[in-house]
Design a protein around this motif. Structure first.
Motif, PDB file in Angstrom:
ATOM      1  N   LEU A   1       1.001  -1.413   0.166  1.00 25.12           N
ATOM      2  CA  LEU A   1      -0.065  -0.093  -0.348  1.00 25.12           C
ATOM      3  C   LEU A   1       0.672   1.459  -0.278  1.00 25.12           C
ATOM      4  CD1 LEU A   1      -2.800   1.207  -0.083  1.00 25.12           C
ATOM      5  CD2 LEU A   1      -2.312   0.922   2.937  1.00 25.12           C
ATOM      6  N   LEU A   2       1.705   1.065   1.078  1.00 22.37           N
ATOM      7  CA  LEU A   2       2.880   2.475   0.928  1.00 22.37           C
ATOM      8  C   LEU A   2       4.021   2.466  -0.542  1.00 22.37           C
ATOM      9  CD1 LEU A   2       3.668   2.274   4.993  1.00 22.37           C
ATOM     10  CD2 LEU A   2       2.304   3.920   3.313  1.00 22.37           C
ATOM     11  N   SER A   3       4.388   1.255  -0.534  1.00 22.50           N
ATOM     12  CA  SER A   3       5.259   1.293  -1.955  1.00 22.50           C
ATOM     13  C   SER A   3       3.992   1.177  -3.426  1.00 22.50           C
ATOM     14  CB  SER A   3       6.029   0.605  -1.887  1.00 22.50           C
ATOM     15  OG  SER A   3       6.984   0.110  -0.476  1.00 22.50           O
ATOM     16  N   VAL A   4       3.836   2.784  -3.563  1.00 24.04           N
ATOM     17  CA  VAL A   4       3.227   3.015  -4.794  1.00 24.04           C
ATOM     18  C   VAL A   4       3.974   2.959  -5.590  1.00 24.04           C
ATOM     19  CG1 VAL A   4       1.276   2.048  -3.718  1.00 24.04           C
ATOM     20  CG2 VAL A   4       1.447   4.545  -4.004  1.00 24.04           C
ATOM     21  N   ASP A   5       2.560   3.175  -7.638  1.00 24.55           N
ATOM     22  CA  ASP A   5       3.821   4.285  -7.834  1.00 24.55           C
ATOM     23  C   ASP A   5       3.519   5.870  -7.291  1.00 24.55           C
ATOM     24  OD1 ASP A   5       4.793   2.129  -9.754  1.00 24.55           O
ATOM     25  OD2 ASP A   5       3.229   2.742 -11.210  1.00 24.55           O
ATOM     26  N   ALA A   6       4.032   6.982  -7.855  1.00 24.34           N
ATOM     27  CA  ALA A   6       3.950   8.292  -7.191  1.00 24.34           C
ATOM     28  C   ALA A   6       2.732   8.934  -7.674  1.00 24.34           C
ATOM     29  CB  ALA A   6       5.217   8.981  -7.384  1.00 24.34           C
ATOM     30  N   HIS A   7       2.894   9.173  -8.631  1.00 23.01           N
ATOM     31  CA  HIS A   7       1.938   9.188 -10.630  1.00 23.01           C
ATOM     32  C   HIS A   7       1.648  10.980  -9.500  1.00 23.01           C
ATOM     33  CE1 HIS A   7       0.758   5.549 -12.371  1.00 23.01           C
ATOM     34  NE2 HIS A   7       0.378   4.804 -10.858  1.00 23.01           N
ATOM     35  N   ALA A   8       2.941  11.783  -9.935  1.00 26.25           N
ATOM     36  CA  ALA A   8       2.556  12.950  -9.554  1.00 26.25           C
ATOM     37  C   ALA A   8       2.488  13.630 -10.916  1.00 26.25           C
ATOM     38  CB  ALA A   8       3.705  13.300  -8.428  1.00 26.25           C
ATOM     39  N   SER A   9       2.053  14.785 -10.596  1.00 21.82           N
ATOM     40  CA  SER A   9       1.067  15.449 -12.045  1.00 21.82           C
ATOM     41  C   SER A   9       2.446  16.226 -12.123  1.00 21.82           C
ATOM     42  CB  SER A   9      -0.606  15.252 -12.511  1.00 21.82           C
ATOM     43  OG  SER A   9      -1.097  14.969 -12.212  1.00 21.82           O
ATOM     44  N   THR A  10       3.254  16.262 -13.309  1.00 27.10           N
ATOM     45  CA  THR A  10       4.203  17.813 -13.414  1.00 27.10           C
ATOM     46  C   THR A  10       4.170  18.728 -14.370  1.00 27.10           C
ATOM     47  OG1 THR A  10       5.495  16.447 -10.949  1.00 27.10           O
ATOM     48  CG2 THR A  10       6.531  18.610 -12.059  1.00 27.10           C
TER      49      THR A  10
ATOM     50  N   SER B   1      14.728  18.708 -17.786  1.00 25.43           N
ATOM     51  CA  SER B   1      15.146  17.518 -17.663  1.00 25.43           C
ATOM     52  C   SER B   1      13.977  17.309 -16.250  1.00 25.43           C
ATOM     53  CB  SER B   1      16.629  17.638 -16.815  1.00 25.43           C
ATOM     54  OG  SER B   1      17.473  17.836 -17.433  1.00 25.43           O
ATOM     55  N   VAL B   2      14.048  15.474 -16.575  1.00 21.55           N
ATOM     56  CA  VAL B   2      13.305  14.916 -15.706  1.00 21.55           C
ATOM     57  C   VAL B   2      13.736  14.427 -14.167  1.00 21.55           C
ATOM     58  CG1 VAL B   2      10.957  14.174 -14.495  1.00 21.55           C
ATOM     59  CG2 VAL B   2      11.277  15.469 -16.747  1.00 21.55           C
ATOM     60  N   ALA B   3      13.667  14.230 -13.354  1.00 17.19           N
ATOM     61  CA  ALA B   3      14.379  13.462 -12.324  1.00 17.19           C
ATOM     62  C   ALA B   3      14.151  12.041 -11.827  1.00 17.19           C
ATOM     63  CB  ALA B   3      14.715  14.308 -11.272  1.00 17.19           C
ATOM     64  N   SER B   4      12.909  11.438 -12.807  1.00 18.38           N
ATOM     65  CA  SER B   4      12.567  10.330 -12.301  1.00 18.38           C
ATOM     66  C   SER B   4      11.615  10.183 -13.880  1.00 18.38           C
ATOM     67  CB  SER B   4      11.650   9.755 -11.402  1.00 18.38           C
ATOM     68  OG  SER B   4      10.464  11.155 -11.363  1.00 18.38           O
ATOM     69  N   ASP B   5      11.487   8.995 -13.080  1.00 17.80           N
ATOM     70  CA  ASP B   5      10.534   8.086 -14.489  1.00 17.80           C
ATOM     71  C   ASP B   5       9.717   8.797 -14.813  1.00 17.80           C
ATOM     72  OD1 ASP B   5      13.077   6.873 -14.930  1.00 17.80           O
ATOM     73  OD2 ASP B   5      11.946   4.762 -14.528  1.00 17.80           O
TER      74      ASP B   5
ATOM     75  N   GLU C   1       2.985  13.974 -20.961  1.00 14.13           N
ATOM     76  CA  GLU C   1       1.423  14.126 -21.504  1.00 14.13           C
ATOM     77  C   GLU C   1       0.920  15.504 -22.417  1.00 14.13           C
ATOM     78  OE1 GLU C   1       0.550  13.534 -17.353  1.00 14.13           O
ATOM     79  OE2 GLU C   1      -0.362  11.546 -17.848  1.00 14.13           O
ATOM     80  N   ALA C   2       1.618  16.373 -22.255  1.00 12.90           N
ATOM     81  CA  ALA C   2       0.906  17.072 -23.038  1.00 12.90           C
ATOM     82  C   ALA C   2       2.034  18.348 -23.101  1.00 12.90           C
ATOM     83  CB  ALA C   2      -0.257  17.617 -22.244  1.00 12.90           C
ATOM     84  N   LEU C   3       1.822  19.701 -23.589  1.00 17.69           N
ATOM     85  CA  LEU C   3       2.836  20.341 -23.874  1.00 17.69           C
ATOM     86  C   LEU C   3       1.975  21.338 -24.357  1.00 17.69           C
ATOM     87  CD1 LEU C   3       5.019  19.202 -27.019  1.00 17.69           C
ATOM     88  CD2 LEU C   3       5.898  19.935 -24.099  1.00 17.69           C
ATOM     89  N   THR C   4       2.792  22.795 -23.632  1.00 21.07           N
ATOM     90  CA  THR C   4       2.315  24.066 -24.050  1.00 21.07           C
ATOM     91  C   THR C   4       3.299  25.130 -24.906  1.00 21.07           C
ATOM     92  OG1 THR C   4       0.274  24.208 -22.078  1.00 21.07           O
ATOM     93  CG2 THR C   4       1.201  26.594 -22.976  1.00 21.07           C
ATOM     94  N   TRP C   5       2.944  26.247 -25.397  1.00 20.62           N
ATOM     95  CA  TRP C   5       4.528  26.813 -25.520  1.00 20.62           C
ATOM     96  C   TRP C   5       3.699  28.271 -26.313  1.00 20.62           C
ATOM     97  CZ3 TRP C   5       2.907  22.716 -28.597  1.00 20.62           C
ATOM     98  CH2 TRP C   5       2.037  22.336 -30.079  1.00 20.62           C
TER      99      TRP C   5
ATOM    100  N   PHE D   1       8.464  27.736 -23.428  1.00 24.16           N
ATOM    101  CA  PHE D   1       6.969  26.520 -23.396  1.00 24.16           C
ATOM    102  C   PHE D   1       7.092  25.702 -21.693  1.00 24.16           C
ATOM    103  CE2 PHE D   1      12.114  24.741 -23.265  1.00 24.16           C
ATOM    104  CZ  PHE D   1      11.508  23.059 -22.802  1.00 24.16           C
ATOM    105  N   SER D   2       5.673  24.533 -21.675  1.00 24.91           N
ATOM    106  CA  SER D   2       5.972  23.944 -20.853  1.00 24.91           C
ATOM    107  C   SER D   2       5.323  22.757 -21.066  1.00 24.91           C
ATOM    108  CB  SER D   2       4.704  24.487 -20.093  1.00 24.91           C
ATOM    109  OG  SER D   2       4.175  23.752 -18.828  1.00 24.91           O
ATOM    110  N   VAL D   3       6.492  21.532 -20.471  1.00 20.83           N
ATOM    111  CA  VAL D   3       6.181  20.312 -20.527  1.00 20.83           C
ATOM    112  C   VAL D   3       4.989  19.385 -19.231  1.00 20.83           C
ATOM    113  CG1 VAL D   3       7.401  17.704 -20.731  1.00 20.83           C
ATOM    114  CG2 VAL D   3       8.089  19.629 -21.777  1.00 20.83           C
ATOM    115  N   GLN D   4       3.868  18.854 -19.333  1.00 19.25           N
ATOM    116  CA  GLN D   4       3.132  18.571 -18.594  1.00 19.25           C
ATOM    117  C   GLN D   4       3.596  17.052 -18.521  1.00 19.25           C
ATOM    118  OE1 GLN D   4       0.843  20.555 -21.065  1.00 19.25           O
ATOM    119  NE2 GLN D   4       2.233  21.545 -19.927  1.00 19.25           N
ATOM    120  N   TYR D   5       4.050  15.893 -17.035  1.00 22.23           N
ATOM    121  CA  TYR D   5       3.624  14.668 -17.391  1.00 22.23           C
ATOM    122  C   TYR D   5       3.571  14.132 -15.752  1.00 22.23           C
ATOM    123  CZ  TYR D   5       8.229  16.785 -14.777  1.00 22.23           C
ATOM    124  OH  TYR D   5       8.857  17.581 -14.264  1.00 22.23           O
TER     125      TYR D   5
END
Length: 213
Positions: free
Chosen positions: A14-23, A51-55, A59-63, A177-181
């Motif tokens: 339960l505690l060791s789950v995918d982060a799934h944090a939208s950034t 650069s992104v520090a984790s996998d 998902e989306a782009l803005t520019w 630009f902005s990268v959404q992931y």
């Protein structure tokens, strides 16, 4: 004992789950800033890095950009890997004439109105942690399209040479630009927390034994 172990394993999962944090990784558009001509068929291809520090799932782009005069959009989006600090192999490419363009209150250095463009990838692209390069061109036919400068990056952009292969550092500025992931790395549970929880589960088990006895 079986039920205590089962409870502990369940808690760990339960505690060791995918982060799934939208950034969002953003380089903010500069009002009144310079804008760089970007049209692939004219040989004007530029890129900027992020650069992104984790996998993550891209998902989306803005520019942001501007025109000589209004024209029909035909954007080409390319994402490249890192080849020793310059754009490397192409990882993702997409061409679209249906990017959502909206007006803003911004202008570029020439006083031309700046537009914001939002694009959702048809499906997320799963990528590993690292440095990436984004290139956006607009195959307008009646006017030139210009990618607005931004701030918040490493103050560097790259241009593709006429040979279509070699990238080199270009203007000492960022592009807007902005990268959404969504980060997908597994969040580890601190060992001390696991030890504490195992102790609490053991205490609970012993309490049940005492009550039964």
């Amino acid at each position: 004992m079986f039920f205590t172990s089962l409870a502990f394993v369940s808690l760990f999962k339960l505690l060791s789950v995918d982060a799934h944090a939208s950034t969002t990784d953003a380089q903010t558009p500069i009002d009144g800033g310079d804008a760089i001509f970007a049209n692939a068929s004219s040989g004007a291809i530029i890129a900027d890095n992020f650069s992104v520090a984790s996998d993550f799932d891209f998902e989306a782009l803005t520019w942001w950009g501007s025109y000589d005069t209004s024209d029909t959009d035909d954007f080409i989006i390319h994402l490249y890997g890192d080849a020793g600090g310059i754009p490397g192999a192409s990882i993702y490419s997409y061409s679209s004439t249906s990017v959502n363009a909206s007006t803003t209150l911004l202008t570029d250095i020439s006083g031309a109105p700046v537009y914001r463009y939002d694009f959702n990838l048809p499906s997320p692209v799963s990528l590993t942690a690292g440095n990436y390069f984004l290139s956006i061109t607009n195959e307008t036919t009646q006017s030139g399209w210009y990618w607005l400068n931004g701030s918040g990056g490493d103050n560097q952009q790259w241009a593709l040479a006429s040979d279509g292969i070699t990238w080199a550092p270009a203007s000492a500025s960022d592009l807007a630009f902005s990268v959404q992931y969504t980060e997908t790395a597994v969040v580890p549970v601190p060992p001390a927390f696991l030890l504490m929880m195992s102790g609490l589960l053991l205490v609970g088990r012993n309490a049940r034994i005492v009550n039964i006895g």
